[in-house]
Design an enzyme around this catalytic site. Sequence first.
Site, PDB file in Angstrom:
ATOM      1  N   SER A   1       0.837  -1.200   0.000  1.00  0.00           N
ATOM      2  CA  SER A   1       0.000   0.000   0.000  1.00  0.00           C
ATOM      3  C   SER A   1       0.867   1.244   0.000  1.00  0.00           C
ATOM      4  O   SER A   1       1.998   1.235   0.528  1.00  0.00           O
ATOM      5  CB  SER A   1      -0.860  -0.033   1.273  1.00  0.00           C
ATOM      6  OG  SER A   1      -1.414   1.227   1.521  1.00  0.00           O
TER       7      SER A   1
ATOM      8  N   TYR B   1      -2.033  -1.031  10.999  1.00  0.00           N
ATOM      9  CA  TYR B   1      -2.243  -1.645   9.681  1.00  0.00           C
ATOM     10  C   TYR B   1      -1.059  -1.320   8.765  1.00  0.00           C
ATOM     11  O   TYR B   1      -0.462  -2.205   8.128  1.00  0.00           O
ATOM     12  CB  TYR B   1      -3.561  -1.135   9.054  1.00  0.00           C
ATOM     13  CG  TYR B   1      -3.658  -1.381   7.571  1.00  0.00           C
ATOM     14  CD1 TYR B   1      -3.924  -2.648   7.076  1.00  0.00           C
ATOM     15  CD2 TYR B   1      -3.464  -0.337   6.649  1.00  0.00           C
ATOM     16  CE1 TYR B   1      -3.994  -2.882   5.700  1.00  0.00           C
ATOM     17  CE2 TYR B   1      -3.537  -0.559   5.286  1.00  0.00           C
ATOM     18  CZ  TYR B   1      -3.798  -1.837   4.814  1.00  0.00           C
ATOM     19  OH  TYR B   1      -3.866  -2.057   3.457  1.00  0.00           O
TER      20      TYR B   1
ATOM     21  N   LYS C   1       2.117  -3.679   6.789  1.00  0.00           N
ATOM     22  CA  LYS C   1       2.557  -3.653   5.377  1.00  0.00           C
ATOM     23  C   LYS C   1       4.068  -3.436   5.301  1.00  0.00           C
ATOM     24  O   LYS C   1       4.763  -4.068   4.504  1.00  0.00           O
ATOM     25  CB  LYS C   1       1.822  -2.542   4.600  1.00  0.00           C
ATOM     26  CG  LYS C   1       0.338  -2.803   4.402  1.00  0.00           C
ATOM     27  CD  LYS C   1       0.087  -3.995   3.504  1.00  0.00           C
ATOM     28  CE  LYS C   1      -1.365  -4.379   3.446  1.00  0.00           C
ATOM     29  NZ  LYS C   1      -1.634  -5.694   2.891  1.00  0.00           N
TER      30      LYS C   1
END
Length: 343
Positions: free
Chosen positions: A124, A149, A153
């Site tokens: 992302s 989150y 990643k």
Amino acid sequence: MKICVTGGMGYIGSHTCVELIKNNHVPVIIDNLSNSNKEVLNRIETITGYRPKFYKLDLIKEERLDKIFKKEKFDAVIHFAGLKAVGESVKKPKLYYGNNIGISVILLKVMRRNGVKNIIFSSSATVYGVPTHVPLVETDPIGEATNPYGQTKIEIEKMLMREHEIDPSFNIVLLRYFNPVGAHESGLMGEDPWGIPNNLMPYINQVAVGRRECLTIFGNDYPTHDGTGVRDYIHVVDLALGHVAALKPIQEKQGLKIYNLGTGKGTSVLDLVKAYDEANNIQIKYQIGPRRAGDVAENYADATLAKNELGWEAKFNIVEMCRDSYNWQKKNPNGYNVEPSEK
Ligand code: NAD
Ligand code: UFG
């Protein structure tokens, strides 16, 4: 190629399965349905005429995953599976580290054990942290995560990079998505969030079909052309095709590659609402609210590397993204939830 698609029942994974099938690949889906619906399989079959094999499994279950790998003999993996709600990750960081990082560690172990050394990972733009400039280029440093989150990643990217360092014959493509929106043109597949949508386009969709009263725009005092936040929205079918294109460096055994997948164009919240109204001949009711904590003013990609090396470029414009989003929501006002009579 025969491809293990983890999280293939989800929003991006399901659209990618369709494009893989159209390009003569064979996707095999592994998903625990924690954020998706088994109806997706019927929709993929209706669109393509092919029903992919599906294993309902939590990837944390190493032994069962290993058995699937032994049986299926995959050529490559596309790893979509993971939890993705930024707000929830702040409240339940351990759930996010445990699930997203935990399953990636196990997947990698099982891949290694079974000699599968090709993986495309759903990363992302969040890995860049708070941008100091736009557009963002792949050579920009990985930033500080703004939430758990985002941290997952970053950690998974680093783990995969290390894997390649240890074993250069491991082919890895990290795809950094910007803001996926839109839906398949048939209106049979699209984004179907549980509860109140966190993201802009699904929220607008639900206002459009009367499930929500009014959109709240989070701040109109950012240093952007109209004061609202600017993002790089990309049609999910373009994104899906980006995965098909990313199989090229995998097939050519190019080692570790990193690509931004975006359009390279910034669109503000007000621009998006205007495009949605124009595309669908409706008027989305909105009000201006305060800024949302953690939001940045502006974020968009430099996507020239993917164009030059993969021959991939986003084709859909913002009006087409809004058209397809609404078409999906209009045809499925309650998402994939089949009516009680159809169950
Ligand atoms: P999604 O939630 O629709 O799909 C993810 C799928 O993974 C779901 O079907 C879910 O059931 C499955 N899953 C989760 N944990 C699992 C587990 N332990 N075992 C097996 N299956 C599991 O999300 P999406 O929007 O399709 O996103 C796909 C990937 O792309 C995710 O990794 C996400 O973080 C990443 N990504 C998404 C966006 C976005 O805005 N949608 C942006 C950047 C990156
Ligand atoms: N917004 C509103 N109202 C809403 C929802 C969003 O005004 O109800 C605004 C936000 O403030 C932002 C823009 O719309 O300016 C886009 O917000 P989204 O929540 O749709 O997307 P984000 O850019 O915040 O986050 C997305 C993904 C993250 C990912 C990040 C960077 O949701 O997972 O892009 O790639 F980390």
